[in-house]
Design a protein around this motif. Structure first.
Motif, PDB file in Angstrom:
ATOM      1  N   VAL A 346     -36.588  48.238  58.102  1.00 46.96           N
ATOM      2  CA  VAL A 346     -36.963  49.147  58.939  1.00 46.96           C
ATOM      3  C   VAL A 346     -36.710  49.854  59.067  1.00 46.96           C
ATOM      4  N   THR A 347     -37.732  51.317  59.815  1.00 47.57           N
ATOM      5  CA  THR A 347     -37.224  52.512  60.294  1.00 47.57           C
ATOM      6  C   THR A 347     -37.238  52.711  61.529  1.00 47.57           C
ATOM      7  N   GLY A 348     -38.028  51.668  62.220  1.00 48.51           N
ATOM      8  CA  GLY A 348     -37.971  51.908  63.956  1.00 48.51           C
ATOM      9  C   GLY A 348     -38.672  50.503  64.418  1.00 48.51           C
ATOM     10  N   TYR A 349     -38.805  51.230  65.825  1.00 49.42           N
ATOM     11  CA  TYR A 349     -39.440  49.917  66.735  1.00 49.42           C
ATOM     12  C   TYR A 349     -40.272  50.754  67.590  1.00 49.42           C
ATOM     13  N   ASP A 350     -41.323  50.337  68.435  1.00 47.03           N
ATOM     14  CA  ASP A 350     -41.759  50.556  69.698  1.00 47.03           C
ATOM     15  C   ASP A 350     -40.982  49.208  70.204  1.00 47.03           C
ATOM     16  N   THR A 351     -40.023  50.017  71.233  1.00 48.57           N
ATOM     17  CA  THR A 351     -39.347  48.947  71.166  1.00 48.57           C
ATOM     18  C   THR A 351     -40.319  47.951  72.684  1.00 48.57           C
ATOM     19  N   VAL A 384     -33.229  47.707  62.869  1.00 49.03           N
ATOM     20  CA  VAL A 384     -33.506  49.556  62.021  1.00 49.03           C
ATOM     21  C   VAL A 384     -32.120  49.031  61.013  1.00 49.03           C
ATOM     22  N   GLY A 385     -32.990  49.311  59.881  1.00 46.09           N
ATOM     23  CA  GLY A 385     -31.924  49.576  58.467  1.00 46.09           C
ATOM     24  C   GLY A 385     -32.330  48.854  57.726  1.00 46.09           C
ATOM     25  N   THR A 386     -32.696  47.448  57.991  1.00 38.68           N
ATOM     26  CA  THR A 386     -32.507  46.893  57.154  1.00 38.68           C
ATOM     27  C   THR A 386     -33.237  46.064  55.700  1.00 38.68           C
ATOM     28  N   ARG A 387     -33.555  46.054  55.128  1.00 42.96           N
ATOM     29  CA  ARG A 387     -34.583  46.251  53.923  1.00 42.96           C
ATOM     30  C   ARG A 387     -34.472  44.744  53.715  1.00 42.96           C
ATOM     31  N   LEU A 388     -35.975  45.142  53.403  1.00 39.02           N
ATOM     32  CA  LEU A 388     -36.667  43.651  53.213  1.00 39.02           C
ATOM     33  C   LEU A 388     -37.831  43.584  52.049  1.00 39.02           C
ATOM     34  N   GLU A 389     -37.659  42.925  51.302  1.00 38.92           N
ATOM     35  CA  GLU A 389     -38.663  42.752  50.293  1.00 38.92           C
ATOM     36  C   GLU A 389     -40.129  42.037  50.509  1.00 38.92           C
ATOM     37  N   GLY A 391     -43.133  39.904  52.577  1.00 36.16           N
ATOM     38  CA  GLY A 391     -42.808  38.540  51.969  1.00 36.16           C
ATOM     39  C   GLY A 391     -41.789  37.735  52.705  1.00 36.16           C
ATOM     40  N   ASP A 392     -40.379  38.859  52.577  1.00 34.22           N
ATOM     41  CA  ASP A 392     -39.371  38.519  54.175  1.00 34.22           C
ATOM     42  C   ASP A 392     -40.347  38.235  54.784  1.00 34.22           C
ATOM     43  N   THR A 393     -39.454  37.340  55.623  1.00 31.11           N
ATOM     44  CA  THR A 393     -39.401  37.440  57.469  1.00 31.11           C
ATOM     45  C   THR A 393     -39.308  38.087  57.714  1.00 31.11           C
ATOM     46  N   LEU A 394     -40.421  38.868  59.190  1.00 33.74           N
ATOM     47  CA  LEU A 394     -39.333  39.872  59.379  1.00 33.74           C
ATOM     48  C   LEU A 394     -39.382  39.615  61.102  1.00 33.74           C
ATOM     49  N   VAL A 395     -39.700  38.536  61.694  1.00 37.39           N
ATOM     50  CA  VAL A 395     -39.690  38.144  62.333  1.00 37.39           C
ATOM     51  C   VAL A 395     -40.652  36.778  62.539  1.00 37.39           C
ATOM     52  N   ARG A 396     -40.060  36.108  63.712  1.00 37.81           N
ATOM     53  CA  ARG A 396     -41.049  34.805  64.302  1.00 37.81           C
ATOM     54  C   ARG A 396     -41.181  34.955  65.134  1.00 37.81           C
ATOM     55  N   ILE A 397     -42.712  34.801  66.027  1.00 33.76           N
ATOM     56  CA  ILE A 397     -43.234  35.053  66.855  1.00 33.76           C
ATOM     57  C   ILE A 397     -43.407  33.347  67.719  1.00 33.76           C
ATOM     58  N   ILE A 409     -48.413  38.306  67.016  1.00 34.66           N
ATOM     59  CA  ILE A 409     -47.915  39.335  65.679  1.00 34.66           C
ATOM     60  C   ILE A 409     -48.398  40.468  65.349  1.00 34.66           C
ATOM     61  N   ALA A 410     -50.332  41.144  65.619  1.00 33.07           N
ATOM     62  CA  ALA A 410     -50.430  41.941  65.788  1.00 33.07           C
ATOM     63  C   ALA A 410     -49.566  42.916  65.869  1.00 33.07           C
ATOM     64  N   THR A 411     -49.638  42.703  67.239  1.00 31.16           N
ATOM     65  CA  THR A 411     -49.099  43.596  68.209  1.00 31.16           C
ATOM     66  C   THR A 411     -47.518  44.353  66.989  1.00 31.16           C
ATOM     67  N   PHE A 412     -47.228  42.827  67.383  1.00 31.94           N
ATOM     68  CA  PHE A 412     -45.827  43.121  66.543  1.00 31.94           C
ATOM     69  C   PHE A 412     -45.872  44.131  65.230  1.00 31.94           C
ATOM     70  N   LEU A 413     -46.932  43.596  64.342  1.00 29.38           N
ATOM     71  CA  LEU A 413     -46.817  44.706  62.726  1.00 29.38           C
ATOM     72  C   LEU A 413     -47.111  46.156  63.568  1.00 29.38           C
ATOM     73  N   ARG A 414     -47.351  46.335  64.734  1.00 29.28           N
ATOM     74  CA  ARG A 414     -48.022  47.722  65.366  1.00 29.28           C
ATOM     75  C   ARG A 414     -46.553  48.742  65.693  1.00 29.28           C
ATOM     76  N   ALA A 415     -45.925  47.521  65.495  1.00 29.91           N
ATOM     77  CA  ALA A 415     -44.670  48.245  66.976  1.00 29.91           C
ATOM     78  C   ALA A 415     -42.975  48.396  65.904  1.00 29.91           C
ATOM     79  N   CYS A 416     -43.733  47.999  64.490  1.00 29.22           N
ATOM     80  CA  CYS A 416     -42.734  47.941  63.764  1.00 29.22           C
ATOM     81  C   CYS A 416     -42.961  48.905  62.520  1.00 29.22           C
ATOM     82  N   THR A 417     -41.752  49.552  62.024  1.00 30.38           N
ATOM     83  CA  THR A 417     -42.270  50.781  60.956  1.00 30.38           C
ATOM     84  C   THR A 417     -41.417  50.376  59.925  1.00 30.38           C
ATOM     85  N   ILE A 418     -41.958  50.543  58.816  1.00 28.78           N
ATOM     86  CA  ILE A 418     -41.528  50.096  57.645  1.00 28.78           C
ATOM     87  C   ILE A 418     -41.252  51.056  56.298  1.00 28.78           C
TER      88      ILE A 418
END
Ligand code: URA
Length: 435
Positions: A346-351, A384-389, A391-397, A409-418
């Motif tokens: 995870v390299t950043g968020y649109d917080t 930020v900086g967390t390594r994920l494989e 299918g790992d849980t990115l967030v819970r809505i 879900i759609a908003t969060f995926l746009r707001a998070c860069t991997i």
């Protein structure tokens, strides 16, 4: 004094005297200054600015426009954050300061823009009264050392009307007026000392360091000029501070922190850094490191949790809230885990977008009169900086229904860069602004 003359002089860049600014504040309160005049004055200040003596005079006149609380014991201190996403610090810091011997009547705010508000979070607790009268507030603070409550109509009433006019005249952004607005409300609680958490980053109102430093400097100079020992830390808001964003969810994080069940590192660092400074300003610690040690001990011994529990019970919440918070905090009917779409870091968020998404889920207000749904938001947000494989849980809505969940879900995926590699970490505390 003619308001139009004062407006004209400020428009032309003159310095107004303390008596002239007091007359304007009196006119705000008694209605003799009309809406058009107040809007014009606000615009003149926005365009021309104020010097430090004017800022102090405006702030103190606004502070004195209503009741200023008096306390028999001290030191009386508080903390203020300029606002962020997942910023649950007050929920832990206020009772911890009380556990260290401070008197903490904390006048907190509701969510503003995309940022969450401490009052909204506390209202997730059944029965919690955010508006006790002055006598009850005094009694509760005397008994428990702290109370987090809302501003009443009697505290800094000039700010309420002035803020509403600024809101509709394009003048909210004035540094002078923001400073007077924030500090007049805080100082009306009768504080000896105030520590400020000025947030900086894409989830804060101040998105760059220069703007954050300018606001911190203004707040610190005016606070001290008004007779309250004041300092500020500038802290990172380029990602949610806690792993949750949303009212009851953030309260859950705070309960886990206070009880030691799960202590999030970023929250711990910001809370203890602010606390160390606050105890030093209050004269309860020799220096910020000593203060930090005292605060950490208050958390580790459970004394901070005890103060929180007493405060909640005294304000009408359950007496066993800390022990049984899961049964009291409302839960959303729809909870979805969102899998990471790819492997990477995870390299950043649109917080800001995450904060706005909480509002869209119903956890904030679109209109001032809206009721908040305390159940909704995001949990398990990874730093930020967390390594994920993949299918790992990115967030819970947490949502009221499936439609809102899908949207979030759609908003969060746009707001998070991997990406492939972790970015260089930003300092959590980037500056300390002293008198
Ligand atoms: N918060 C306030 O209370 N007032 C402002 O003007 C801005 C943020």
């Amino acid at each position: 004094m003619l308001y139009q003359e004062l407006i004209r002089r400020k428009r032309d860049g003159d310095t107004l005297s303390a008596a002239e600014l007091a007359a304007i504040v009196a006119g705000i309160c008694d209605g003799s200054m009309g809406d058009a005049q107040l809007g014009a004055f606000a615009m003149a200040v926005l365009l021309r600015g104020m010097d430090l003596t004017e800022r102090v005079a405006l702030t103190t006149a606004m502070r004195d426009s209503g009741d200023v609380l008096q306390w028999d014991h001290g030191p009386v201190i508080d903390k203020h954050s300029t606002g962020g996403v997942g910023d649950a610090v007050s929920l832990m810091l206020i009772p911890a300061l009380a556990a260290c011997g401070a008197v903490v009547p904390s006048i907190a705010g509701r969510g503003l823009g995309h940022t969450g508000g401490t009052l909204d979070k506390l209202q997730s607790i059944p029965g919690y009264d955010i508006a006790p009268d002055a006598a009850r507030l005094r009694k509760i603070v005397a008994q428990t050392g702290c109370a987090i409550v809302g501003q009443t109509a009697a505290l800094a009433p000039a700010d309420k009307r002035f803020y509403a006019i600024r809101d509709i005249t394009g003048t909210v952004e004035s540094l002078d007026l923001i400073t007077a607005s924030i500090l007049s409300k805080k100082l009306a609680a009768g504080l000896d000392a105030l520590v400020l958490d000025v947030k900086c980053g894409n989830g804060a109102f101040m998105t760059d360091q220069n703007a954050a430093r300018e606001l911190a400097r203004a707040l610190v100079d005016v606070g001290n000029g008004a007779g309250c020992r004041t300092m500020a830390l500038i802290s990172d808001m380029s990602q949610p501070l806690a792993s949750a964003a949303g009212n009851a969810l953030e309260l859950g994080v705070a309960v886990d922190f206070l009880t030691g069940r799960a202590v999030e590192a970023r929250l711990w660092d910001v809370t203890c850094a602010l606390g160390g400074q606050a105890l030093t300003l209050a004269g309860l610690a020799q220096d910020p490191d000593h203060g930090r040690g005292l605060l950490e001990a208050a958390f580790r011994s459970g004394k901070a949790a005890e103060c929180f529990g007493h405060m909640v019970a005294a304000l009408g919440g359950p007496t066993d809230f800390l022990e049984n918070s899961a049964t009291y905090l409302p839960a959303a009917p729809v909870v979805r885990s969102v899998p990471a779409p790819v492997s990477g870091v995870v390299t950043g968020y649109d917080t800001r977008a995450i904060g706005v998404a909480v509002i869209t889920l119903g956890g904030g207000r679109r209109q001032a009169s809206d009721r908040i749904d305390p159940r909704v938001g995001f949990s398990d947000i990874v730093p930020v900086g967390t390594r994920l494989e993949q299918g790992d849980t990115l967030v819970r809505i947490h949502a009221a229904d499936a439609v809102h969940a899908d949207d979030a879900i759609a908003t969060f995926l746009r707001a998070c860069t991997i990406g492939d590699a972790a970015p260089a970490p930003l300092p959590l505390i980037s500056a300390c602004v002293d008198p």
